[in-house]
Design a protein around this motif. Structure first.
Motif, PDB file in Angstrom:
ATOM      1  N   ASP A 139       0.861  -1.181   0.000  1.00  0.00           N
ATOM      2  CA  ASP A 139       0.000   0.000   0.000  1.00  0.00           C
ATOM      3  C   ASP A 139       0.897   1.230   0.000  1.00  0.00           C
ATOM      4  O   ASP A 139       2.121   1.128   0.106  1.00  0.00           O
ATOM      5  CB  ASP A 139      -1.010   0.002   1.154  1.00  0.00           C
ATOM      6  N   SER A 174      -4.067  -7.974  -0.811  1.00  0.00           N
ATOM      7  CA  SER A 174      -4.894  -7.143  -1.695  1.00  0.00           C
ATOM      8  C   SER A 174      -5.951  -7.960  -2.436  1.00  0.00           C
ATOM      9  O   SER A 174      -7.049  -7.472  -2.682  1.00  0.00           O
ATOM     10  CB  SER A 174      -4.013  -6.367  -2.685  1.00  0.00           C
ATOM     11  N   ARG A 224      -8.972  -8.417   0.102  1.00  0.00           N
ATOM     12  CA  ARG A 224      -9.611  -7.274   0.766  1.00  0.00           C
ATOM     13  C   ARG A 224     -11.069  -7.171   0.352  1.00  0.00           C
ATOM     14  O   ARG A 224     -11.429  -7.436  -0.786  1.00  0.00           O
ATOM     15  CB  ARG A 224      -8.869  -5.979   0.439  1.00  0.00           C
ATOM     16  N   GLY A 225     -11.898  -6.802   1.307  1.00  0.00           N
ATOM     17  CA  GLY A 225     -13.326  -6.656   1.043  1.00  0.00           C
ATOM     18  C   GLY A 225     -14.110  -7.952   1.150  1.00  0.00           C
ATOM     19  O   GLY A 225     -15.316  -7.972   0.940  1.00  0.00           O
ATOM     20  N   THR A 238      -3.807   3.385  14.410  1.00  0.00           N
ATOM     21  CA  THR A 238      -3.853   3.349  12.961  1.00  0.00           C
ATOM     22  C   THR A 238      -3.403   4.710  12.454  1.00  0.00           C
ATOM     23  O   THR A 238      -3.664   5.733  13.092  1.00  0.00           O
ATOM     24  CB  THR A 238      -5.251   2.968  12.425  1.00  0.00           C
ATOM     25  N   ARG A 295      -4.865   6.611   6.914  1.00  0.00           N
ATOM     26  CA  ARG A 295      -5.620   5.415   6.541  1.00  0.00           C
ATOM     27  C   ARG A 295      -7.075   5.567   6.993  1.00  0.00           C
ATOM     28  O   ARG A 295      -7.515   4.897   7.918  1.00  0.00           O
ATOM     29  CB  ARG A 295      -5.015   4.177   7.185  1.00  0.00           C
ATOM     30  N   PRO A 296      -7.845   6.435   6.352  1.00  0.00           N
ATOM     31  CA  PRO A 296      -9.237   6.646   6.788  1.00  0.00           C
ATOM     32  C   PRO A 296     -10.099   5.384   6.672  1.00  0.00           C
ATOM     33  O   PRO A 296     -11.004   5.178   7.487  1.00  0.00           O
ATOM     34  CB  PRO A 296      -9.740   7.772   5.882  1.00  0.00           C
ATOM     35  N   ASP A 297      -9.834   4.539   5.689  1.00  0.00           N
ATOM     36  CA  ASP A 297     -10.602   3.297   5.570  1.00  0.00           C
ATOM     37  C   ASP A 297     -10.352   2.391   6.762  1.00  0.00           C
ATOM     38  O   ASP A 297     -11.278   1.749   7.269  1.00  0.00           O
ATOM     39  CB  ASP A 297     -10.251   2.549   4.276  1.00  0.00           C
ATOM     40  N   ALA A 298      -9.104   2.340   7.224  1.00  0.00           N
ATOM     41  CA  ALA A 298      -8.782   1.519   8.397  1.00  0.00           C
ATOM     42  C   ALA A 298      -9.479   2.076   9.634  1.00  0.00           C
ATOM     43  O   ALA A 298     -10.019   1.309  10.441  1.00  0.00           O
ATOM     44  CB  ALA A 298      -7.269   1.469   8.613  1.00  0.00           C
ATOM     45  N   ARG A 349     -12.304   3.729   9.789  1.00  0.00           N
ATOM     46  CA  ARG A 349     -13.725   3.341   9.693  1.00  0.00           C
ATOM     47  C   ARG A 349     -13.909   1.862  10.019  1.00  0.00           C
ATOM     48  O   ARG A 349     -14.853   1.471  10.710  1.00  0.00           O
ATOM     49  CB  ARG A 349     -14.268   3.649   8.298  1.00  0.00           C
ATOM     50  N   PHE A 350     -13.009   1.031   9.525  1.00  0.00           N
ATOM     51  CA  PHE A 350     -13.075  -0.410   9.768  1.00  0.00           C
ATOM     52  C   PHE A 350     -13.012  -0.707  11.263  1.00  0.00           C
ATOM     53  O   PHE A 350     -13.830  -1.458  11.799  1.00  0.00           O
ATOM     54  CB  PHE A 350     -11.929  -1.101   9.017  1.00  0.00           C
ATOM     55  N   LYS A 369     -16.127   0.342  13.077  1.00  0.00           N
ATOM     56  CA  LYS A 369     -17.218  -0.605  12.786  1.00  0.00           C
ATOM     57  C   LYS A 369     -17.127  -1.827  13.692  1.00  0.00           C
ATOM     58  O   LYS A 369     -18.144  -2.402  14.094  1.00  0.00           O
ATOM     59  CB  LYS A 369     -17.145  -1.028  11.310  1.00  0.00           C
TER      60      LYS A 369
END
Length: 163
Positions: free
Chosen positions: A35, A105, A108-109, A136, A140-143, A145-146, A149
């Motif tokens: 990444d 990768s 992911r998802g 984090t 890494r905004p996706d991390a 949020r993850f 969650k």
């Protein structure tokens, strides 16, 4: 020693979690470097730089550290490091620190990250930890949020001082 647990309903979707082995290190470093931030700090090349194997051996020999991999169809598809920290606070309680979480990768998802984190939280609870913490990178905004969650709360401000 860590227990190996399986998650899933069929052989095609079964994910196992186990302690990493030396032969996994190359695949782990490849995931860590895959990444934008990882490419800046990791050196995934063949032969693998010896610093990675030296770090693996130090982690592997430390009874308060576990490098855990997620394996599907004998392929390493995820990794995280669990560090157990004794404290005087909370009446001598133990904490688990989760670091270096990565999912390949290609996977992911697909829910692998959630399975890996859920497993790690349960494992820390079984080992007697009263809290699981992690950091984090703000890039890494996706991390972020993850983790939210999954129930993690950004209750503290973390800081680092690079040497």
């Amino acid at each position: 020693m860590i227990k190996e647990k399986q998650v899933g309903v069929t052989m095609d979707t079964t994910v196992r979690f186990r302690i990493a082995r030396e032969e996994d290190v190359s695949e782990i470093v490849q995931m860590l470097a895959d990444d934008e931030l990882g490419r800046k700090r990791e050196r995934y090349e063949q032969p693998l730089p010896s610093c990675y194997l030296e770090a693996f051996q130090a982690i592997d020999q430390d009874h308060n550290n576990e490098l855990v991999v997620a394996v599907k169809s004998e392929e390493v598809i995820g990794v995280l490091q669990l560090t157990y920290i004794p404290y005087l606070t909370y009446q001598g309680g133990w904490r688990a620190l989760i670091e270096s979480v990565r999912v390949h990768s290609r996977a992911r998802g697909s829910g692998i990250g959630e399975q890996l984190m859920t497993w790690a939280i349960q494992w820390a609870k079984e080992k007697g930890c009263h809290v699981v913490q992690l950091t984090t990178d703000k890039q890494r905004p996706d991390a972020l949020r993850f983790y939210k969650k999954l129930g993690f709360v950004d209750s503290h401000e973390g800081m680092k001082y690079h040497l």
